[in-house]
Design an enzyme around this catalytic site. Structure first.
Site, PDB file in Angstrom:
ATOM      1  NE  ARG A 284      -2.475   1.178   3.552  1.00 24.83           N
ATOM      2  CZ  ARG A 284      -3.172   0.973   4.671  1.00 24.83           C
ATOM      3  NH1 ARG A 284      -4.446   0.612   4.624  1.00 24.83           N
ATOM      4  NH2 ARG A 284      -2.602   1.121   5.853  1.00 24.83           N
TER       5      ARG A 284
ATOM      6  CE  LYS B  88      -1.901   4.803   7.066  1.00 26.48           C
ATOM      7  NZ  LYS B  88      -2.978   5.465   7.811  1.00 26.48           N
TER       8      LYS B  88
ATOM      9  CD  GLU C 182     -11.614   6.213   5.608  1.00 24.70           C
ATOM     10  OE1 GLU C 182     -11.099   5.162   6.002  1.00 24.70           O
ATOM     11  OE2 GLU C 182     -11.021   7.039   4.893  1.00 24.70           O
TER      12      GLU C 182
HETATM   13  N1  PXG Z   1      -8.970   4.911   7.455  1.00 24.51           N
HETATM   14  C1  PXG Z   1      -8.032   5.844   7.645  1.00 24.51           C
HETATM   15  C2  PXG Z   1      -8.286   7.234   7.202  1.00 24.51           C
HETATM   16  C3  PXG Z   1      -6.811   5.482   8.247  1.00 24.51           C
HETATM   17  O1  PXG Z   1      -5.852   6.384   8.429  1.00 24.51           O
HETATM   18  C4  PXG Z   1      -7.639   3.228   8.467  1.00 24.51           C
HETATM   19  C5  PXG Z   1      -8.804   3.631   7.834  1.00 24.51           C
HETATM   20  C6  PXG Z   1      -7.488   1.773   8.831  1.00 24.51           C
HETATM   21  O2  PXG Z   1      -6.567   1.154   7.917  1.00 24.51           O
HETATM   22  P1  PXG Z   1      -5.663  -0.081   8.345  1.00 24.51           P
HETATM   23  O3  PXG Z   1      -4.936  -0.423   7.111  1.00 24.51           O
HETATM   24  O4  PXG Z   1      -4.762   0.379   9.451  1.00 24.51           O
HETATM   25  O5  PXG Z   1      -6.603  -1.136   8.772  1.00 24.51           O
HETATM   26  C7  PXG Z   1      -6.604   4.144   8.674  1.00 24.51           C
HETATM   27  C8  PXG Z   1      -5.322   3.734   9.310  1.00 24.51           C
HETATM   28  C9  PXG Z   1      -3.202   6.247  14.547  1.00 24.51           C
HETATM   29  C10 PXG Z   1      -3.269   5.181  13.501  1.00 24.51           C
HETATM   30  O6  PXG Z   1      -2.115   6.432  15.115  1.00 24.51           O
HETATM   31  C11 PXG Z   1      -4.131   5.321  12.427  1.00 24.51           C
HETATM   32  C12 PXG Z   1      -4.180   4.341  11.448  1.00 24.51           C
HETATM   33  C13 PXG Z   1      -3.409   3.221  11.555  1.00 24.51           C
HETATM   34  C14 PXG Z   1      -2.550   3.090  12.637  1.00 24.51           C
HETATM   35  C15 PXG Z   1      -2.476   4.069  13.632  1.00 24.51           C
HETATM   36  O7  PXG Z   1      -4.213   6.940  14.781  1.00 24.51           O
HETATM   37  N2  PXG Z   1      -5.042   4.568  10.423  1.00 24.51           N
END
Ligand code: PXG
Length: 288
Positions: free
Chosen positions: A50, A149, A182
């Site tokens: 990703r 991201k 989301e």
């Molecule tokens: N939506 C958004 C906008 C994100 O930033 C997710 C969904 C979930 O994706 P994953 O691939 O992690 O299942 C994210 C990911 C934090 C933190 O410190 C945030 C994420 C991942 C890890 C830590 O707030 N966001």
């Protein structure tokens, strides 16, 4: 802690990048948030993949191959004795001029931090969490696509502030059409009449790795799944709701915009998926 920057390790105090880095000046860069459990990096391949997709979308050439990046992540974990933790991987456009043109940036910078994660309070996993819909909508897919991201998280930060102002920890973001996209750092799911639903990626969401894992776990368990557009109404009348993310894992939601969801406590499907997810993190991942 030793922080990896462009192939070298620095102490926390000395881990610095230039004020002329376009990652700082313009949010020009991409990142990943990854977890390690029990000496293994969970879903590392998917996170690396990703990262390169995000970079490709913003025409950023990462100066390492995916194999070298994988090794750099594992080496940084070893260097820090990190067996359970949170890994932040950042690639910035690099040092440039005060103009926004990225072609003045000679070389992207790669930063790897192997640290600790700050989770939601543990009682929320037991009792469920209250969340609200906020006015800030998800970015348009024809602007900075939410699938990227990128280091440009201001839109999500605004939504998070709106949630905090409403006294809750997380925000539901709608897209321009009014469908559920989301949350600020998590994907969203509902359970209704024995069926699992989550918005399609085209609604404007990150291609969540935990989202994918949960869809796989649900199918393994024989739970039918659909990726379809959801309205706030669909959330309100759900039997169960939960959020997924690398940081949050699977967190139950029991109140949305003041409406109690289902029985007002984490439901059986959510609890079962949480168990299955924990079981998977115990046995899979790239050995450090
Ligand atoms: N939506 C958004 C906008 C994100 O930033 C997710 C969904 C979930 O994706 P994953 O691939 O992690 O299942 C994210 C990911 C934090 C933190 O410190 C945030 C994420 C991942 C890890 C830590 O707030 N966001």
């Amino acid at each position: 802690m030793k922080v990896y920057i462009d192939g070298k390790y620095y102490s926390e105090k000395d881990a610095k990048i230039s004020v002329f880095d376009h990652g700082l000046l313009y949010g020009d860069g991409v990142f990943e948030g990854i977890r390690a459990y029990h000496g293994r990096v969970f879903k590392l391949k998917e996170h690396i993949e990703r990262l390169y997709w995000s970079a490709k979308a913003i025409l950023l050439d990462i100066p390492l191959t995916p194999a070298e990046m994988t090794e750099a992540v594992l080496a940084t974990c070893r260097k820090n004795n990190c067996r359970d933790g949170y890994i932040r991987l950042v690639v910035t456009r690099g040092v440039g001029t005060l103009g926004l043109n990225p072609n003045r940036c000679k070389r992207p910078s790669v930063i790897i931090i192997a640290g600790k994660i700050q989770l939601y309070p543990p009682e929320l996993y037991e009792e469920g969490m209250a969340i609200v819909t906020v006015p800030t909508t998800r970015n348009l897919v024809n602007a900075v696509n939410p699938a990227i991201k990128s280091l440009n998280y201001l839109n999500n930060i605004l939504a998070k502030i709106e949630a905090n102002n409403a006294g809750v920890e997380e925000a539901i973001m709608l897209n321009q059409e009014g469908f559920v996209a989301e949350c600020t750092g998590d994907n969203i799911f509902i359970v209704r009449q024995g069926h699992l639903y989550t918005p399609p990626l085209s609604a404007g969401a990150l291609y969540g790795i935990t989202r994918n894992t949960v869809l796989d776990l649900a199918r393994e368990r024989g739970l039918p799944t659909s990726e379809i557009n959801l309205t706030r109404y669909d959330l309100y009348i759900a039997d169960e709701c939960f959020l997924t993310g690398t940081g949050a894992e699977i967190i139950p939601v029991t109140r949305i915009d003041g409406r109690v969801i289902g029985q007002g406590k984490p439901g059986p499907v959510t609890r079962d998926l949480i168990q299955r997810y924990h079981a998977l993190t115990r046995v899979s991942g790239e050995p450090i």
